[in-house]
Design an enzyme around this catalytic site. Structure first.
Site, PDB file in Angstrom:
ATOM      1  N   ASN A   9      -2.054  13.299  -2.629  1.00  0.00           N
ATOM      2  CA  ASN A   9      -0.763  12.731  -3.032  1.00  0.00           C
ATOM      3  C   ASN A   9      -0.853  12.470  -4.543  1.00  0.00           C
ATOM      4  O   ASN A   9      -1.461  11.497  -4.972  1.00  0.00           O
ATOM      5  CB  ASN A   9      -0.517  11.425  -2.263  1.00  0.00           C
ATOM      6  CG  ASN A   9       0.684  10.669  -2.783  1.00  0.00           C
ATOM      7  OD1 ASN A   9       1.496  11.210  -3.546  1.00  0.00           O
ATOM      8  ND2 ASN A   9       0.814   9.412  -2.371  1.00  0.00           N
ATOM      9  N   LYS A  11       1.447  11.760  -6.637  1.00  0.00           N
ATOM     10  CA  LYS A  11       2.388  10.728  -7.119  1.00  0.00           C
ATOM     11  C   LYS A  11       3.125  11.208  -8.375  1.00  0.00           C
ATOM     12  O   LYS A  11       3.296  12.410  -8.564  1.00  0.00           O
ATOM     13  CB  LYS A  11       1.658   9.396  -7.334  1.00  0.00           C
ATOM     14  CG  LYS A  11       0.846   9.012  -6.092  1.00  0.00           C
ATOM     15  CD  LYS A  11       0.374   7.593  -6.054  1.00  0.00           C
ATOM     16  CE  LYS A  11      -0.440   7.360  -4.783  1.00  0.00           C
ATOM     17  NZ  LYS A  11      -0.893   5.999  -4.607  1.00  0.00           N
ATOM     18  N   HIS A  94       5.855   6.442   2.498  1.00  0.00           N
ATOM     19  CA  HIS A  94       4.713   5.921   1.737  1.00  0.00           C
ATOM     20  C   HIS A  94       5.002   4.471   1.343  1.00  0.00           C
ATOM     21  O   HIS A  94       6.140   4.111   1.039  1.00  0.00           O
ATOM     22  CB  HIS A  94       4.467   6.787   0.493  1.00  0.00           C
ATOM     23  CG  HIS A  94       3.170   6.462  -0.173  1.00  0.00           C
ATOM     24  ND1 HIS A  94       3.036   5.376  -1.008  1.00  0.00           N
ATOM     25  CD2 HIS A  94       1.949   7.052  -0.105  1.00  0.00           C
ATOM     26  CE1 HIS A  94       1.774   5.323  -1.424  1.00  0.00           C
ATOM     27  NE2 HIS A  94       1.090   6.320  -0.892  1.00  0.00           N
ATOM     28  N   GLU A 166      -2.526   4.005   6.151  1.00  0.00           N
ATOM     29  CA  GLU A 166      -2.817   3.605   4.771  1.00  0.00           C
ATOM     30  C   GLU A 166      -2.586   2.101   4.625  1.00  0.00           C
ATOM     31  O   GLU A 166      -1.457   1.671   4.324  1.00  0.00           O
ATOM     32  CB  GLU A 166      -1.891   4.351   3.805  1.00  0.00           C
ATOM     33  CG  GLU A 166      -2.110   5.838   3.765  1.00  0.00           C
ATOM     34  CD  GLU A 166      -1.792   6.401   2.378  1.00  0.00           C
ATOM     35  OE1 GLU A 166      -2.631   7.143   1.857  1.00  0.00           O
ATOM     36  OE2 GLU A 166      -0.728   6.108   1.823  1.00  0.00           O
ATOM     37  N   GLY A 172      -4.949   2.515  -4.079  1.00  0.00           N
ATOM     38  CA  GLY A 172      -5.085   2.424  -5.530  1.00  0.00           C
ATOM     39  C   GLY A 172      -5.818   1.179  -5.997  1.00  0.00           C
ATOM     40  O   GLY A 172      -5.795   0.843  -7.179  1.00  0.00           O
ATOM     41  N   SER A 212      -7.961   4.612  -1.472  1.00  0.00           N
ATOM     42  CA  SER A 212      -9.169   4.586  -2.311  1.00  0.00           C
ATOM     43  C   SER A 212     -10.305   5.457  -1.786  1.00  0.00           C
ATOM     44  O   SER A 212     -11.478   5.108  -1.955  1.00  0.00           O
ATOM     45  CB  SER A 212      -9.642   3.141  -2.525  1.00  0.00           C
ATOM     46  OG  SER A 212      -8.642   2.386  -3.191  1.00  0.00           O
ATOM     47  N   GLY A 233      -5.072   9.798  -2.970  1.00  0.00           N
ATOM     48  CA  GLY A 233      -4.172   9.603  -4.109  1.00  0.00           C
ATOM     49  C   GLY A 233      -4.857   9.929  -5.422  1.00  0.00           C
ATOM     50  O   GLY A 233      -4.962  11.085  -5.826  1.00  0.00           O
ATOM     51  N   GLY A 234      -5.336   8.896  -6.107  1.00  0.00           N
ATOM     52  CA  GLY A 234      -5.885   9.011  -7.456  1.00  0.00           C
ATOM     53  C   GLY A 234      -6.841  10.185  -7.654  1.00  0.00           C
ATOM     54  O   GLY A 234      -6.707  10.951  -8.617  1.00  0.00           O
TER      55      GLY A 234
HETATM   56  P1  PGA Z   1      -5.377   6.172  -3.493  1.00  0.00           P
HETATM   57  O1  PGA Z   1      -3.896   6.463  -2.924  1.00  0.00           O
HETATM   58  O2  PGA Z   1      -6.292   7.238  -2.920  1.00  0.00           O
HETATM   59  O3  PGA Z   1      -5.225   6.281  -4.980  1.00  0.00           O
HETATM   60  O4  PGA Z   1      -5.729   4.802  -3.034  1.00  0.00           O
HETATM   61  C1  PGA Z   1      -3.677   6.870  -1.590  1.00  0.00           C
HETATM   62  C2  PGA Z   1      -2.199   7.055  -1.368  1.00  0.00           C
HETATM   63  O5  PGA Z   1      -1.390   6.336  -1.968  1.00  0.00           O
HETATM   64  O6  PGA Z   1      -1.792   7.929  -0.577  1.00  0.00           O
END
Ligand code: PGA
Length: 256
Positions: A9, A11, A94, A166, A172, A212, A233-234
Site C-alpha cells: 500500500n 499511500k 483502510h 490491521e 505506521g 509495521s 505500507g511504508g
Molecule cells: P505500515 O502500513 O506497514 O506502514 O504500518 C500498513 C498499512 O497502512 O496498510
C-alpha cells in the site's frame, strides 16, 4: 493451501515517474518468487502500472473506489474505470480513510458491491484502535466491521474478498502486533466468517496482517497459523526493502 500473498500500500507518496522507477527496480528482484504480489498506487499512477507491469508477476490496484455506480459525483473514480485500466484489486476501508474521510462500514459495503460487479477484488481493511483493544473490545469491533462490510454478500462472492487485519495502533507506528495477537485476530475473523457463511468459506478466505511489517520482523510472523500474507505500507515504497521482505517470507535467500 492458498498461495502466499503480499500487497503493498504505497499511500499518497510516489508520482507516476517515481512509480515507474520503483517498478523497474522491484520487478527483477521478485520475478519467479512463488507469491501473489500486488501494489496499490494512487489513481494517477495506474496507467504507468498498466504499461510497466504488463507480462510480469506483479498485479496492481487502487487504494480506494467510489461507492457509486456512475454519474454526477465530482472527483470520484468508479469500479468500471478501475477494471478498464486493468486493476485487479482495490483497498477498501483502510483505517486512514475511516479516520480522515469519515468512511463508515455501510459505504465500504457499497464499494465492495460495486467492485464485485466488475470482478475487482476488495482488500477489506479492519482492525481495532488501542483504546478498543485496552477495553477488551477487539472481537466486537472486528466482528461488527466484518458483518456490516460484508452485509448482503453471497458466499461465492467471498472469492473476491481479502480481509486485512490491521490494528490501527500498529499502522505506521513501528509497533507491530505480536504473533499471538495476530493469530487470535485471524481466528476471530475466520470464526466470524464461519458463523456468517460456512466452515468452507472460513477456511478459504484470504486473511492478511498489516501494521509495521518490515524485513527484520517478518520472520516473526511467517508461522502464524491460517495467515495468508501481509499488507505492507511504508516498506513497499522501497523496492529493495520490499523485495527483501518478500524473499524472506517465501523462504528464499535474500539477493543483495
Ligand atoms: P505500515 O502500513 O506497514 O506502514 O504500518 C500498513 C498499512 O497502512 O496498510
Amino acid at each position: 493451501m492458498l498461495n502466499k500473498v503480499i500487497i503493498g500500500n504505497q499511500k499518497m507518496n510516489l508520482t507516476a515517474s517515481q512509480t515507474r522507477k520503483f517498478i523497474n527496480a522491484f520487478v527483477p528482484m521478485v520475478e519467479h518468487l512463488n507469491c501473489d504480489i500486488a501494489i496499490c498506487v494512487p489513481y494517477t499512477n495506474l496507467a504507468v502500472c498498466k504499461r510497466a507491469l504488463k507480462d510480469t508477476n506483479v498485479a496492481f490496484g487502487a487504494q480506494n473506489v467510489s461507492e457509486f455506480e456512475k454519474g454526477a459525483y465530482t472527483g470520484e473514480i468508479n469500479s468500471e474505470m478501475l477494471a478498464d485500466i486493468g486493476c485487479k484489486l482495490t483497498l477498501v476501508g483502510h483505517s486512514e480513510r475511516r479516520k480522515y474521510f469519515s468512511e463508515h462500514n455501510s459505504e465500504i459495503n457499497s464499494k465492495i458491491k460495486q467492485n464485485l460487479k466488475y470482478n475487482i477484488t476488495s482488500v477489506l481493511c479492519i482492525g481495532e484502535s488501542k483504546r478498543e483493544r485496552t477495553a477488551g473490545q477487539t472481537r466486537n469491533v472486528i466482528c461488527k466491521q466484518l458483518d456490516e462490510c460484508l452485509s448482503g454478500l453471497y458466499e461465492n462472492e467471498l472469492e473476491n474478498i481479502v480481509v486485512a487485519y490491521e490494528p490501527i495502533w500498529a499502522i505506521g507506528t513501528g509497533q507491530t502486533a505480536t504473533g499471538k495477537q495476530i493469530e487470535e485476530a485471524v481466528n476471530i475473523i475466520r470464526e466470524e466468517i464461519a458463523r456468517l457463511y460456512t466452515d468452507k468459506a472460513s477456511k478459504n478466505i484470504v486473511v492478511l496482517y498489516g501494521g509495521s511489517v518490515k524485513p527484520d520482523n517478518v520472520k516473526n510472523f511467517i508461522n502464524i497459523k491460517n495467515l495468508n500474507g501481509f499488507l505492507v505500507g511504508g516498506v513497499s515504497l522501497d523496492a529493495k526493502a520490499f523485495s527483501e521482505l518478500i524473499q524472506i517470507y517465501v523462504g528464499k535467500p535474500v539477493k543483495k
